[in-house]
Design an enzyme around this catalytic site. Structure first.
Site, PDB file in Angstrom:
ATOM      1  N   CYS A   1       0.120   5.435   1.141  1.00  0.00           N
ATOM      2  CA  CYS A   1      -0.321   4.884  -0.151  1.00  0.00           C
ATOM      3  C   CYS A   1      -1.565   4.014   0.042  1.00  0.00           C
ATOM      4  CB  CYS A   1       0.803   4.073  -0.786  1.00  0.00           C
ATOM      5  SG  CYS A   1       0.351   3.353  -2.379  1.00  0.00           S
TER       6      CYS A   1
ATOM      7  N   CYS B   1       8.013   1.991  -2.532  1.00  0.00           N
ATOM      8  CA  CYS B   1       7.508   1.654  -3.862  1.00  0.00           C
ATOM      9  C   CYS B   1       8.100   2.497  -4.987  1.00  0.00           C
ATOM     10  CB  CYS B   1       5.986   1.703  -3.884  1.00  0.00           C
ATOM     11  SG  CYS B   1       5.290   3.169  -3.122  1.00  0.00           S
TER      12      CYS B   1
END
Length: 370
Positions: free
Chosen positions: A99, A195
């Protein structure tokens, strides 16, 4: 004229205090919330909405502009698809590293530059140092919160434009600053977990996207001792949740390997079992912070997972560009799919995805050959 900084605001205390510090330092600060995932939890609540609202409240308190940007497609294409593919290969990926590489310090950076930003900023516990025209990634001052591990695959373009406003602070100091300025997120607890999964049941989440098939659990002596619920639910070194208590000596069992073709989960008993240890690894797709490999062989330290103590290693580059990372002492539960992050003192050198491991005892080579 003020330098413009576009800050990634997550709705947490670290990015909130980052906004405060940037404003106090005289920057023109713009808060930007990244919406990377759209899914409600089991209670029908989308945590991204809550986090965005918290970030907006802090931006209002600090009187800075605040916007949201949707990166769901980029996240799906560049991070989540990678995550699923790795699990299908029997590996355990680290989506937070990807990410940062693909979204926060790539797509976000490109978007910020289109808005004439001089810099981007994030609430990570890490530091950037410029020296002789090069940008170095350093560990955060708070050794317990240092996040350089997750930033090991970003390069010079991103680092030259990045500020980590809380990197020189301890977490306790960040909380104190938030409370002193009555920031809305001062007492908000830190987020945990991956996340896009958050605090939901991880196995249930994986089952939603990947096929899992029950199979045999076999110990390293070849005895069938139980059934597993699908190889995607297990990772090397795992102790809890295997479901074979009361077998053998009474010592705990650990995941020692997987065979995807035969759908077998291999386990070993006892925390010091030789089958759990390796002496070196092969790392693929290395990314160097300096964008150039250091001189080899390289004596340095490594982390093979977040929060792991530094491990002294020797690194060599193979002809195909992969890395051979040999540890000074055998290490337990080094896991393919995770990232081997290399350090020289406080400086993070880069990271390589763990492809395979060399067992301490060669007779256990079969445990992770797919």
């Amino acid at each position: 004229m003020k330098k413009r900084v576009i800050l990634g605001m997550s709705g947490g205390v670290d990015s909130s205090v980052s906004a405060l510090l940037l404003k106090e330092a005289g920057y023109e600060v713009i808060g930007l919330f990244m919406k990377n995932w759209d899914e409600k939890d089991e209670y029908g609540v989308c945590t991204a909405t809550e986090d965005s609202n918290d970030a907006r409240r802090v931006a209002t308190q600090l009187e800075i502009p605040y916007y949201t940007i949707n990166f769901e497609k980029e996240y799906w294409d560049r991070v989540f698809t990678y995550f699923l593919n790795e699990y299908n290969k029997g590996r355990t990926p680290n989506p937070d590293v990807m990410c940062n590489q693909e979204i926060k310090f790539n797509a976000f950076l490109d978007y910020a530059l289109k808005l004439d930003a001089d810099y981007i900023a994030m609430g990570h516990y890490a530091q950037v140092e410029k020296k002789d025209g090069k940008y170095y990634l350093l560990r955060g001052k708070d050794k317990n919160k240092d996040q350089s591990y997750f930033l090991a695959r970003i390069g010079q373009k991103a680092l030259s434009r990045t500020i980590f406003p809380v990197g020189h602070l301890e977490k306790k100091q960040v909380r104190e600053l938030a409370e002193k300025h009555n920031l809305y997120t001062a007492k908000k607890k830190d987020s945990t977990g991956i996340c896009f999964i958050g605090e939901r049941n991880f196995d249930e989440f994986l089952d939603k996207y990947l096929l899992s098939k029950e199979g045999d659990i076999i110990d390293i002596d070849g005895n069938k001792i139980g059934k597993h619920s699908g190889l995607i639910h297990y990772t090397l070194g795992q102790r809890k949740g295997i479901g074979i208590g009361g077998v053998g000596t009474g010592e705990p069992w650990f995941v020692a390997g997987k065979n995807l073709k035969k759908n077998i989960l291999y386990v070993a008993q006892g925390k010091n079992n030789k089958a759990l240890y390796s002496t070196s690894l092969i790392g693929e797709s290395p990314v160097w912070i300096m964008e150039k490999a250091p001189n080899m062989p390289l004596k340095c330290t490594a982390k093979f997972r977040y929060r792991q103590p530094d491990i002294p290693v020797t690194v060599d580059m193979l002809e195909d560009g992969k890395l051979h990372i040999k540890y000074d002492e055998p290490v337990k539960a080094v896991t393919p799919g995770q990232v081997a992050v290399l350090y020289q003192g406080e400086v993070c050198l880069g990271g390589s995805v763990i492809n395979s491991i060399e067992p301490l005892d060669k007779k256990y080579s079969y445990l992770n050959q797919n």
